[in-house]
Design a protein around this motif. Structure first.
Motif, PDB file in Angstrom:
ATOM      1  N   VAL A 451       3.597  -1.719 -13.530  1.00  0.00           N
ATOM      2  CA  VAL A 451       2.526  -0.927 -12.930  1.00  0.00           C
ATOM      3  C   VAL A 451       1.952  -1.646 -11.710  1.00  0.00           C
ATOM      4  O   VAL A 451       1.839  -1.073 -10.615  1.00  0.00           O
ATOM      5  CB  VAL A 451       1.416  -0.652 -13.968  1.00  0.00           C
ATOM      6  CG1 VAL A 451       0.185  -0.050 -13.286  1.00  0.00           C
ATOM      7  CG2 VAL A 451       1.917   0.290 -15.052  1.00  0.00           C
ATOM      8  N   THR A 452       1.573  -2.911 -11.886  1.00  0.00           N
ATOM      9  CA  THR A 452       0.965  -3.656 -10.780  1.00  0.00           C
ATOM     10  C   THR A 452       1.946  -3.839  -9.632  1.00  0.00           C
ATOM     11  O   THR A 452       1.579  -3.718  -8.459  1.00  0.00           O
ATOM     12  CB  THR A 452       0.470  -5.023 -11.272  1.00  0.00           C
ATOM     13  OG1 THR A 452      -0.332  -4.854 -12.447  1.00  0.00           O
ATOM     14  CG2 THR A 452      -0.362  -5.720 -10.208  1.00  0.00           C
ATOM     15  N   ASN A 453       3.189  -4.102  -9.955  1.00  0.00           N
ATOM     16  CA  ASN A 453       4.187  -4.301  -8.908  1.00  0.00           C
ATOM     17  C   ASN A 453       4.434  -3.017  -8.123  1.00  0.00           C
ATOM     18  O   ASN A 453       4.637  -3.053  -6.907  1.00  0.00           O
ATOM     19  CB  ASN A 453       5.494  -4.806  -9.513  1.00  0.00           C
ATOM     20  CG  ASN A 453       6.478  -5.255  -8.461  1.00  0.00           C
ATOM     21  OD1 ASN A 453       6.142  -6.001  -7.548  1.00  0.00           O
ATOM     22  ND2 ASN A 453       7.701  -4.793  -8.572  1.00  0.00           N
ATOM     23  N   ALA A 454       4.402  -1.856  -8.794  1.00  0.00           N
ATOM     24  CA  ALA A 454       4.586  -0.589  -8.088  1.00  0.00           C
ATOM     25  C   ALA A 454       3.426  -0.335  -7.122  1.00  0.00           C
ATOM     26  O   ALA A 454       3.632   0.080  -5.971  1.00  0.00           O
ATOM     27  CB  ALA A 454       4.705   0.559  -9.093  1.00  0.00           C
ATOM     28  N   GLN A 457       3.870  -2.688  -4.170  1.00  0.00           N
ATOM     29  CA  GLN A 457       4.882  -2.273  -3.198  1.00  0.00           C
ATOM     30  C   GLN A 457       4.367  -1.131  -2.320  1.00  0.00           C
ATOM     31  O   GLN A 457       4.709  -1.042  -1.136  1.00  0.00           O
ATOM     32  CB  GLN A 457       6.170  -1.858  -3.916  1.00  0.00           C
ATOM     33  CG  GLN A 457       6.884  -3.001  -4.618  1.00  0.00           C
ATOM     34  CD  GLN A 457       7.194  -4.162  -3.690  1.00  0.00           C
ATOM     35  OE1 GLN A 457       7.458  -3.991  -2.502  1.00  0.00           O
ATOM     36  NE2 GLN A 457       7.143  -5.376  -4.226  1.00  0.00           N
ATOM     37  N   MET A 458       3.536  -0.261  -2.885  1.00  0.00           N
ATOM     38  CA  MET A 458       2.903   0.770  -2.058  1.00  0.00           C
ATOM     39  C   MET A 458       2.040   0.115  -0.981  1.00  0.00           C
ATOM     40  O   MET A 458       2.128   0.457   0.211  1.00  0.00           O
ATOM     41  CB  MET A 458       2.043   1.691  -2.932  1.00  0.00           C
ATOM     42  CG  MET A 458       2.822   2.603  -3.843  1.00  0.00           C
ATOM     43  SD  MET A 458       1.737   3.626  -4.877  1.00  0.00           S
ATOM     44  CE  MET A 458       1.120   4.800  -3.668  1.00  0.00           C
ATOM     45  N   GLY A 459       1.210  -0.835  -1.394  1.00  0.00           N
ATOM     46  CA  GLY A 459       0.352  -1.512  -0.431  1.00  0.00           C
ATOM     47  C   GLY A 459       1.135  -2.315   0.581  1.00  0.00           C
ATOM     48  O   GLY A 459       0.797  -2.350   1.771  1.00  0.00           O
ATOM     49  N   ARG A 460       2.208  -2.933   0.124  1.00  0.00           N
ATOM     50  CA  ARG A 460       3.011  -3.772   1.022  1.00  0.00           C
ATOM     51  C   ARG A 460       3.661  -2.936   2.124  1.00  0.00           C
ATOM     52  O   ARG A 460       3.912  -3.437   3.214  1.00  0.00           O
ATOM     53  CB  ARG A 460       4.066  -4.507   0.195  1.00  0.00           C
ATOM     54  CG  ARG A 460       4.728  -5.679   0.912  1.00  0.00           C
ATOM     55  CD  ARG A 460       5.450  -6.564  -0.086  1.00  0.00           C
ATOM     56  NE  ARG A 460       6.035  -7.721   0.585  1.00  0.00           N
ATOM     57  CZ  ARG A 460       7.337  -7.891   0.772  1.00  0.00           C
ATOM     58  NH1 ARG A 460       8.184  -6.983   0.337  1.00  0.00           N
ATOM     59  NH2 ARG A 460       7.798  -8.961   1.381  1.00  0.00           N
ATOM     60  N   SER A 461       3.951  -1.666   1.825  1.00  0.00           N
ATOM     61  CA  SER A 461       4.580  -0.813   2.842  1.00  0.00           C
ATOM     62  C   SER A 461       3.649  -0.544   4.018  1.00  0.00           C
ATOM     63  O   SER A 461       4.105  -0.151   5.095  1.00  0.00           O
ATOM     64  CB  SER A 461       5.017   0.519   2.215  1.00  0.00           C
ATOM     65  OG  SER A 461       3.891   1.326   1.885  1.00  0.00           O
ATOM     66  N   SER A 468       9.698  -1.766   4.631  1.00  0.00           N
ATOM     67  CA  SER A 468       9.276  -0.608   3.857  1.00  0.00           C
ATOM     68  C   SER A 468      10.315  -0.231   2.809  1.00  0.00           C
ATOM     69  O   SER A 468      10.076   0.613   1.966  1.00  0.00           O
ATOM     70  CB  SER A 468       9.035   0.597   4.782  1.00  0.00           C
ATOM     71  OG  SER A 468      10.227   0.931   5.483  1.00  0.00           O
ATOM     72  N   ASP A 469      11.509  -0.848   2.896  1.00  0.00           N
ATOM     73  CA  ASP A 469      12.528  -0.615   1.881  1.00  0.00           C
ATOM     74  C   ASP A 469      12.269  -1.547   0.714  1.00  0.00           C
ATOM     75  O   ASP A 469      12.501  -2.744   0.796  1.00  0.00           O
ATOM     76  CB  ASP A 469      13.929  -0.889   2.439  1.00  0.00           C
ATOM     77  CG  ASP A 469      14.287   0.100   3.545  1.00  0.00           C
ATOM     78  OD1 ASP A 469      13.716   1.189   3.529  1.00  0.00           O
ATOM     79  OD2 ASP A 469      15.124  -0.238   4.395  1.00  0.00           O
ATOM     80  N   ALA A 470      11.746  -1.005  -0.348  1.00  0.00           N
ATOM     81  CA  ALA A 470      11.390  -1.827  -1.508  1.00  0.00           C
ATOM     82  C   ALA A 470      12.562  -1.853  -2.484  1.00  0.00           C
ATOM     83  O   ALA A 470      12.879  -0.856  -3.099  1.00  0.00           O
ATOM     84  CB  ALA A 470      10.145  -1.272  -2.191  1.00  0.00           C
ATOM     85  N   VAL A 471      13.209  -2.980  -2.592  1.00  0.00           N
ATOM     86  CA  VAL A 471      14.295  -3.138  -3.550  1.00  0.00           C
ATOM     87  C   VAL A 471      13.718  -3.764  -4.806  1.00  0.00           C
ATOM     88  O   VAL A 471      13.179  -4.858  -4.762  1.00  0.00           O
ATOM     89  CB  VAL A 471      15.408  -4.044  -2.984  1.00  0.00           C
ATOM     90  CG1 VAL A 471      16.528  -4.188  -3.987  1.00  0.00           C
ATOM     91  CG2 VAL A 471      15.930  -3.458  -1.678  1.00  0.00           C
ATOM     92  N   PRO A 472      13.764  -3.073  -5.958  1.00  0.00           N
ATOM     93  CA  PRO A 472      13.227  -3.676  -7.180  1.00  0.00           C
ATOM     94  C   PRO A 472      13.869  -5.026  -7.445  1.00  0.00           C
ATOM     95  O   PRO A 472      15.085  -5.146  -7.528  1.00  0.00           O
ATOM     96  CB  PRO A 472      13.611  -2.648  -8.258  1.00  0.00           C
ATOM     97  CG  PRO A 472      13.767  -1.356  -7.514  1.00  0.00           C
ATOM     98  CD  PRO A 472      14.316  -1.740  -6.176  1.00  0.00           C
TER      99      PRO A 472
END
Length: 781
Positions: A451-454, A457-461, A468-472
């Motif tokens: 949850v926190t990582n998702a 990644q939104m904020g990081r974009s 902006s390409d978030a690779v898990p």
């Protein structure tokens, strides 16, 4: 002329052949006598913070505190060891003939072994072989020692020795000894501490902190004196060192981030793990968790977890998996960050984002907030109240359940299910049909990590110069600051910056626990945050994002018991803001450029401007938002002069009339909406005899179509009643009720009746005085 070796060998005598063969075998035996890997021992699991500070360790499988081998030797230890054990270390090839001769002489003279004459290289071999001391074993040690000198450098040999030397009890190796005896790393050892550790391996069973302390002190001071005589240390350093007392007893190893250390123990057993944790922040976060846990314990809420991610670096800097790790009860040793828990409302922002990104929604589009029943699924808002219609952004910031369910019904459960899996929710593994519409209200389980990582990644974009390409990534990669480059086997997911920014713009409006106008206080930073509460009050969530950090908080009982006060906004929320108040603040995300377009939207409905919308606003939307429907709630109608009646266009009418646009919601929406919006005016009915109403003036509030209802029992045990309710836009209308084509009664003003139908399928019909009809079907269990 070429001479073949085989011919030369044939020309030799048998004696010379035997000698040459023997020499060849000896050389080959010497070359291959030393195993490729000297030490076959288990090691402790060691975890450090980003600046190499020790977070914690777990003992090796053989019960020894033996840290993984070092690559370098601190200078102080190096000088002390060589001075005490092998002053000619840098001048021999593994064996010192003078030392061996001196040992033999002393042993013969004293008629007992008083000296071994072993070099540090020979001692390294002895530690590796771990065999009983015999004359034959000594010969083997000498041979292997010379062979080791050819394979490894002096520095490597020294590192092998100090990594495996015994330091008393179950302490093996310099690193474990430094922490156990002095409570800090080997690099921070003083001259006195280094000298003490240099002499301990010589006789660890005879001299240690609880036995032979005077002998230990004397040996230590003798090493310091030799160092002073060799001018390695000056007089003042020597005086200070010899005055330094011996430690009284071993120290406990640090227990910072114990759940993280245990995690590495499971995943990287026996390895040295350099994590991204900031030890200073970690310790403060643990103090915050401890303080709030003591508060929650009064309500029998025993567990709490906090995760902090540095957004620009994409690294975890604080990992508090739970509280009271040393307690063996109450689920305190469960690492809640990795434990799947019911999500509650914490996934709602992702649905809002997905619909914005796809063009299925505009930020302020009105959504229904009315009682619904979808194939037996009847969600309710947390407040158990309804508002008829709510803008989508407000529904998100207030975490209303019914608008979220209607959004998911429109977007599609399979599509949202696939979206969550793409963004890294690894525990949502069952088919979408298993979750159904409850997926958005806590029907699925997720970990605080995912949850926190998702959210992160939104904020990081939105951070400039970030991918902006978030690779898990693998969790260990993020915890150890390693980028996972294996994109070929991982699905790449691209966050839409515009949709993220609009989602965060709604989330920053969530009411804060302080119940203050935070916008009026310049010192308070803007935070996009969301809470969640699972069914039965078992899990309380709060996640917040700024341009610098993403923070996730979970509060509850790891054993699963629910507690009445376990609500996200009341428990996890205050903890979240306590963490953010400690972390350095930052300005808000800059609005992305080049991703929005201007659009004219209806001020009342939030839809794109329709033909009859008079009050509009020009707002920024995503280009995909142009695919949404225009406002369906404004109608162009002809009214009597007093706005009491609508008049059909071709109706013979002598009354003065005029035309205007009118904002009208569906009857059930309207019935709840006008209770919260006194400015709302229902659409007037048609004047009698002046045409048929093209709008449905009434609608069932309860039961909805195909509802499955179980009648409650009364206190006397008899079958209970079902209360049905109808909304009509004409407050003066009379409604006639029919159950299964049998007339029941009529109502006026308040259209609500109680029925006691038999089990089975039933049809309920309502007819008003103007002949308008509405029906619904329901089932009684």
């Amino acid at each position: 002329m070429k001479v073949k070796i085989s011919e030369v060998f044939r020309n030799l005598s048998i004696t010379k052949r035997v000698i040459l063969g023997s020499i060849t075998l000896l050389v080959m035996g010497y070359m291959f006598c030393l195993p490729r890997q000297l030490f076959h021992v288990p090691y402790s699991t060691v975890v450090t913070a980003r600046n190499e500070e020790l977070l914690g360790a777990r003992i090796a499988s053989d019960g020894q505190w033996r840290f993984p081998p070092r690559n370098t030797t601190p200078e102080k230890i190096k000088h002390c060891l060589i001075t005490f054990e092998d002053k000619h270390f840098y001048h021999h090839w593994g064996v010192n003939p003078l030392a061996i001769g001196r040992a033999v002489y002393q042993n013969i003279k004293n008629k007992r072994i008083v000296s071994g004459g072993s070099t540090l290289t020979m001692q390294t071999i002895r530690l590796a072989r771990n065999k009983p001391r015999t004359f034959g074993e000594k010969i083997i040690e000498m041979i292997w020692a010379t062979r080791l000198e050819f394979r490894a450098s002096k520095e490597e040999i020294l590192s092998m020795y100090i990594s495996h030397a015994p330091f008393g009890g179950n302490v093996v190796g310099l690193d474990a000894a430094a922490w156990r005896y002095f409570g800090h790393s080997a690099e921070e050892l003083s001259w006195a501490e280094s000298a003490m550790l240099a002499v301990l391996p010589n006789a660890p069973a005879m001299i240690h902190l609880s036995k032979g302390r005077e002998t230990l002190l004397a040996k230590r001071n003798r090493v310091l004196k030799l160092l002073h005589e060799k001018e390695i240390i000056d007089s003042s350093t020597y005086e200070l060192a010899v005055s330094e007392p011996l430690p009284e007893e071993p120290h406990l190893l640090p227990q910072t981030a114990p759940h993280l250390v245990s995690r590495f123990y499971k995943e990287r057993n026996g390895q040295y793990s350099h994590s991204t944790i900031d030890r200073g922040i970690q310790m403060h976060i643990e103090n915050i968790a401890e303080r709030w846990s003591n508060e929650f314990n009064r309500s029998d809420i025993r567990n709490l977890a906090i995760l902090v991610i540095d957004l620009p670096a994409n690294q975890v800097i604080a990992y508090c998996g739970n509280v009271h790790f040393d307690h063996r009860q109450g689920g305190n040793q469960v690492d809640v960050i990795q434990a799947p828990r019911s999500t509650g409302s914490i996934l709602k922002p992702f649905l809002y984002y997905a619909m914005l990104q796809e063009g299925a929604l505009l930020p302020h589009t009105l959504l229904p907030d009315i009682p619904i029943n979808i194939n037996g699924f009847s969600p309710q808002n947390f407040s158990r109240q309804y508002e008829g219609a709510v803008p989508a952004s407000e529904a998100l910031s207030r975490s209303l359940n019914i608008p979220a369910v209607t959004m998911l019904q429109k977007y599609g459960v399979p599509k949202f299910h696939n979206f969550l899996q793409q963004t890294g929710f690894k525990t949502i593994t069952r088919p979408s049909s298993h979750y159904g519409l409850s997926l958005i209200l806590g029907g699925a389980e997720a970990t605080l990590w995912d949850v926190t990582n998702a959210y992160a990644q939104m904020g990081r974009s939105l951070i400039p110069n970030q991918h902006s390409d978030a690779v898990p990534q693998k969790e260990a990669d993020i915890l150890m600051g390693e980028e996972n480059k294996n994109e070929a086997i991982q699905q790449k997911f691209t966050w839409d910056k515009g949709a993220v920014w609009q989602t965060f713009d709604a989330l920053k409006e969530v009411n804060r626990p302080e119940e203050i106008d935070w916008k009026s206080i310049p010192s308070m930073q803007t935070i996009a945050w969301k809470t969640g509460t699972s069914y039965g009050f078992r899990d309380a969530w709060a996640v917040g994002v700024t341009p610098r950090y993403a923070v996730g908080v979970w509060v509850g009982n790891a054993t699963g018991e629910g507690k009445p006060g376990l609500v996200g906004a009341q428990t996890a929320g205050p903890v979240l803001f306590d963490v953010f108040n400690y972390l350095p603040s930052s300005s808000w995300f800059e609005r992305p450029t080049g991703v929005f377009i201007d659009a004219e939207v209806c001020r009342q409905s939030g839809h794109l401007k329709g033909r009859f919308c008079e009050e509009t606003d020009t707002v920024l939307i995503l280009p995909s938002g142009l695919r949404t429907e225009s406002c369906p709630y404004h109608h162009f109608i002809t009214l009597s002069a007093d706005e009491k009646y609508r008049i059909y266009e071709n109706c013979a009418n002598t009354e003065p009339t005029f035309q205007r646009s009118w904002f009208a919601l569906p009857p059930v929406w309207e019935w709840y909406y006008k209770q919260h919006h006194p400015e709302y005016k229902p659409l007037p009915p048609f004047k009698s005899g002046c045409g048929e109403d093209s709008f449905q003036p009434m609608q069932f509030i309860y039961p909805p179509m195909n509802a499955r209802i179980k009648l409650p029992k009364q206190l006397d045990g008899n079958k209970g009643f079902i209360t049905v309710e109808l909304a009509h836009n004409n407050p003066e209308a009379i409604v006639f009720w029919h159950l299964d084509d049998i007339y029941m009664m009529q109502t006026q003003d308040f259209h609500k009746i109680s029925l006691q139908p038999e089990p089975g399928k039933h049809s309920l019909t309502a007819v008003d005085g103007e002949g308008n009809t509405v029906s619904t079907t329901f089932f009684i269990k």
